[in-house]
Design an enzyme around this catalytic site. Sequence first.
Site, PDB file in Angstrom:
ATOM      1  N   SER A   1       4.102   2.611   8.170  1.00  0.00           N
ATOM      2  CA  SER A   1       4.112   1.237   7.182  1.00  0.00           C
ATOM      3  C   SER A   1       4.944   1.249   6.313  1.00  0.00           C
ATOM      4  O   SER A   1       5.543   2.455   5.888  1.00  0.00           O
ATOM      5  CB  SER A   1       2.675   1.513   6.584  1.00  0.00           C
ATOM      6  OG  SER A   1       1.516   1.261   7.365  1.00  0.00           O
TER       7      SER A   1
ATOM      8  N   ASP B   1       0.805  -7.645   1.736  1.00  0.00           N
ATOM      9  CA  ASP B   1       1.017  -6.093   1.703  1.00  0.00           C
ATOM     10  C   ASP B   1       2.498  -5.970   1.701  1.00  0.00           C
ATOM     11  O   ASP B   1       3.106  -5.093   2.516  1.00  0.00           O
ATOM     12  CB  ASP B   1       0.341  -5.597   3.122  1.00  0.00           C
ATOM     13  CG  ASP B   1       0.391  -3.959   2.961  1.00  0.00           C
ATOM     14  OD1 ASP B   1       0.513  -3.471   1.797  1.00  0.00           O
ATOM     15  OD2 ASP B   1       0.326  -3.466   4.009  1.00  0.00           O
TER      16      ASP B   1
ATOM     17  N   HIS C   1       0.887  -1.308   0.038  1.00  0.00           N
ATOM     18  CA  HIS C   1       0.177  -0.045   0.057  1.00  0.00           C
ATOM     19  C   HIS C   1       0.724   1.400   0.146  1.00  0.00           C
ATOM     20  O   HIS C   1       0.475   2.440  -0.447  1.00  0.00           O
ATOM     21  CB  HIS C   1      -0.850   0.138   1.231  1.00  0.00           C
ATOM     22  CG  HIS C   1      -0.438   0.565   2.355  1.00  0.00           C
ATOM     23  ND1 HIS C   1       0.019  -0.850   3.307  1.00  0.00           N
ATOM     24  CD2 HIS C   1      -0.323   1.496   3.240  1.00  0.00           C
ATOM     25  CE1 HIS C   1       0.472  -0.096   4.363  1.00  0.00           C
ATOM     26  NE2 HIS C   1       0.157   1.289   4.463  1.00  0.00           N
TER      27      HIS C   1
END
Length: 190
Positions: free
Chosen positions: A156, A71, A30
Site C-alpha cells: 500500500s 486513501d 492509511h
Amino acid sequence: LFQGKDGMQGVGIGSGTLVSADGLILTNHHVAFPDPDQGVTHLGVALTTRSDRPPQPAFVATVVADDEGLDLAILRISHDLDLRPVRPAELNLPFVPLGDSDSLDVGDEINIFGYPGIGGDTVTFTRGVVSGFTRDAGVQGRAWVKTDTTIAGGNSGGTAVDETGLLMGVPTRAGAGGDAAGDLPARWGR
C-alpha cells in the site's frame, strides 16, 4: 516511525513514491496515519538505493495533504534524522514523473513496486494488467483502476507505473479481509 505524544515511536511500515526532486511523497492515507489516535506529526522516510538492499533511513516527513476517501496522502520531507529542518530546494532527489491515469485502457500493462510484508525487507516488483475501472461518489469519471496485479499488505502506498515508467496510481488493497488483487486510485496530482 512517527513523532507522537510520547516521542519517536514505531507503528508500522508502508510504501510511498517520491514525485518531486524537492521531497514530495505520494502514499496512502492509511500509511500516513497508521494510528490516528497517536497524534502523528512526523513520519520516518527510508530511501531505496539498491534493489537488493533494504531501504536506508534518511529523512523525516510531514503530511501536507490527504484524502481519506481516496486513501491518498502527500508528504513533504521536512527534516533530517536528527530533526533538523532541511531545505527542500536543495534536496535534488530522484523521483518518478506523474502520468495521466485517464490514458490507461483495459489490458494495458501496469508495474507495481513496494514493500509488502511477504516480500522481506527489499523492494518487491509485480506486473499485471489493467482489468477495469470503477467510479466513486464525488469523483468525475473513473476513480479507481482495477488490476489483476498482486498487491499484498505493505505494498500500500507504493508505485504503480505504466510501461514507460510514469506514475499512474498508488496501490491499495481492495476491500477488507485480505484480497490479493488491488485497486489503484486513478486521480491524483493532475
